[in-house]
Design an enzyme around this catalytic site. Sequence first.
Site, PDB file in Angstrom:
ATOM      1  N   SER A   1      30.157  26.546  44.079  1.00 42.05           N
ATOM      2  CA  SER A   1      28.951  25.706  44.001  1.00 42.05           C
ATOM      3  C   SER A   1      27.961  26.078  42.903  1.00 42.05           C
ATOM      4  O   SER A   1      27.001  25.350  42.683  1.00 42.05           O
ATOM      5  CB  SER A   1      28.226  25.703  45.349  1.00 42.05           C
TER       6      SER A   1
ATOM      7  N   LYS B   1      17.080  26.176  44.123  1.00 41.37           N
ATOM      8  CA  LYS B   1      17.863  25.279  44.982  1.00 41.37           C
ATOM      9  C   LYS B   1      17.162  25.111  46.326  1.00 41.37           C
ATOM     10  O   LYS B   1      16.629  26.074  46.885  1.00 41.37           O
ATOM     11  CB  LYS B   1      19.262  25.875  45.164  1.00 41.37           C
TER      12      LYS B   1
ATOM     13  N   SER C   1      27.866  22.405  44.767  1.00 39.94           N
ATOM     14  CA  SER C   1      26.724  21.832  45.427  1.00 39.94           C
ATOM     15  C   SER C   1      25.391  22.063  44.707  1.00 39.94           C
ATOM     16  O   SER C   1      24.428  21.360  44.978  1.00 39.94           O
ATOM     17  CB  SER C   1      26.616  22.387  46.852  1.00 39.94           C
TER      18      SER C   1
END
Lengths: 97, 482
Positions: B171, B75, B147
Site C-alpha cells: 500500500s 494518511k 491504499s
Amino acid sequence: MLSRHEVDHVAALARLALTDAEAERMAVELSSILEHIDRIRALDLDGVAPTAHVSDATAPLRPDVPVPSLPREALLAAAPEVADGGFGVPSPGASAQ
Amino acid sequence: MSDTILELSAAAAAAAIAAGDLDPAELFACYRERAAADPLNAFLWVAPPGPPAGLTEPTAGEAATPLAPVPLAVKDLFCTQGVPSQSASKILEGYRPPYSATVVARLGLPLLGKTNQDEFAMGSSNENSAFGPVANPWDRGRVPGGSSGGSAAAVAGGLAPWALGTDTGGSIRQPAAFCGIVGLKPTYGAVSRYGMIAFASSLDQAGPLTRDVTDAALLFSQMVGADPRDATCVAFPDRIGRPTATDLAGVRLGIPSDLLEAVDGLDPAVKANFDATVALAGSLGAEIVEVSLPHAEHALSAYYIIAPAEASANLARFDGVRYGLRLGGEQDLLSMYTRTRGEGFGPEVKRRIMLGTYALASGYYDAYYGTAQKVRTRISEDFTAAFGQVDLIVTPTAPTVAFGLGAVADPLAMYLNDFYTVPMSLAGIPAISIPSGLCDGLPVGFQLAGPAFSEARLLEAAHALEQAIGFDGAPARAGGTA
C-alpha cells in the site's frame, strides 16, 4: 461454491447485516477468491512450523511506572451515547441468549 | 516565488529553512493553498489558513537532530489529535481522536492535511474510499494506486512536499509506482504502529512517500525507534544518513525469475522497463544473479487469508459503542451492532471481514489460516536462502502501470496488483519502490528488497539507481494531462 446458508452463518459471526443482494454477491465473490487461495492447500507443508509473527523479539517489559490515562471526558467525547459517565448501549433485549 | 518553493525537494526545503533562507510559514502557506485547491481528491482534510497546528516540539525518538518544519501530509488512518482521522470510512466519519499516533508526534512536523485512502487501507486503487476516488496526477482518468493513494497523488502532484503512508501488502510501494514517486515499506518493527487504525497487525508498517530517495531517507530516519506503546517496535540498529552512493559496485542483485514468470498479467512494457533497469544496474557495477523464491508465487493466497483474518479481529471494535457511527440504537444491542457495521463498512471491507471470519471459523481454521501461516514460514525461508547469495532482490513493483478508474471490477483481479509486493510483507523485510521510467506516459516502479533492518543499504542502492535513471516527476506536478 459457498452456499447462501454459509454466507449467512459467517455474516452472523461477523455481526454484519447484509442485504439479500449483498449476500448473493458475496457467495460468488468469496467462492472465486477461495478457489484461488485453495492452491496452497496442495503444497507439501508437513512439519513446517506456522508463522504468526515475523518479529522474533520476546515480549519486552517496560518499567512499571504509573502514568496518567487520557481524561474520561476526552474519551467519551466521540461516543454516540454517554450514560452515567460511561458508554451507553441499547438493552441486549431479545437478542440476549 | 511560490513556484520556486514548490519545486524544492523536502530535503532541500529543510536545508533552506535551517540556513535561514526560507521562511517556514511561507512554505506552509504555499502548500496549504495548493492542498486547499486539491484537484485530485487527494485530501480529506486540509489545515485551515493561518499558522499551522501541530508545529510542536518533536518527542524524543532515537534521532539526534529534529527535522526542519517541512509540512507533512498524513494518511487518514493515522490518529491526529483533534483532527479528523477516519481511515476513509463512513463508520468513523468525523472522528477526532484525543491523541496522536507515535510517528506523527515523533516527527512533530506541521500537519498540512489528511490524505484519502482505500477504506481501512483495503484496496489497490483508492476506489474503496467512502469519500470518493483519487485521480492520478499523470492522467486524471486513472487511479493513483492504493491504499495510500491520496498520499502518493499529493506528493506526485506537488500538493505536498512529502507524506506518510502505510503498507500492509504493497500500500506504499504500488501507489508510489503508479504515481512516479519513491515509497519505502520499512522492516516490520522499525516504526511504531501506535495510533495507526489497524488493518492487519502482523503486517502493517508506516513509511514515507517522497519525491526522491534522499527525502525518503530523511523522513524515515526520524520515524524509527522503539516505542513503549508498541511492543513489536524495536530500536533501529543503524543511523540512517543522507544516501550518497552513485554506483552499485560490489552489490549483488538477485532476480527471482520464477516469481517474474509466475504471473499472467505482467505487462510486456513493464517487463521491458524492468529488464532495462536491471541492465542499467549492471552498468553501475552490480552483479546480477538469478535467485529462486519457490513459494513467493503463493504469497498472495497466504496474504488473502492472513490479512483478512487479522482484519476481522481488528475491525470488531467498530460496533457503534465508543466512537463513530451508530445505527439502530433504538433497537436491541445485537441489531445495533449488525446495522451499524452492515451500513457503516463499504463493500471491500465487508468482503474482507467475511473472508477473514470464514478462514478463522471452526472447521476451516487449520485448512485456511493454519496453512497460510505455514506458507508464510516457507516464504521467509526462501528469502533467507536467497539473501545468502545476494544483497538485494529486485522486481517490478506492480505488474502494470496505473489503470483507468473503474477498469478493474473483479476483486480477485484487483488483488493481483499486489503479486510482487506481498511476499516481502509476509517476510517482514524492507522494500522500496523507485520510478524507473515511463510507459506510454505513465510511471513504472522498480522494487528493491533487502534483509530485515537493511534500510541503510537499500536506500544507498536506490539512490545510485535513481541518479542513473534521472526520472523527471515535474510533468505530474505541473498537472499532468487533464
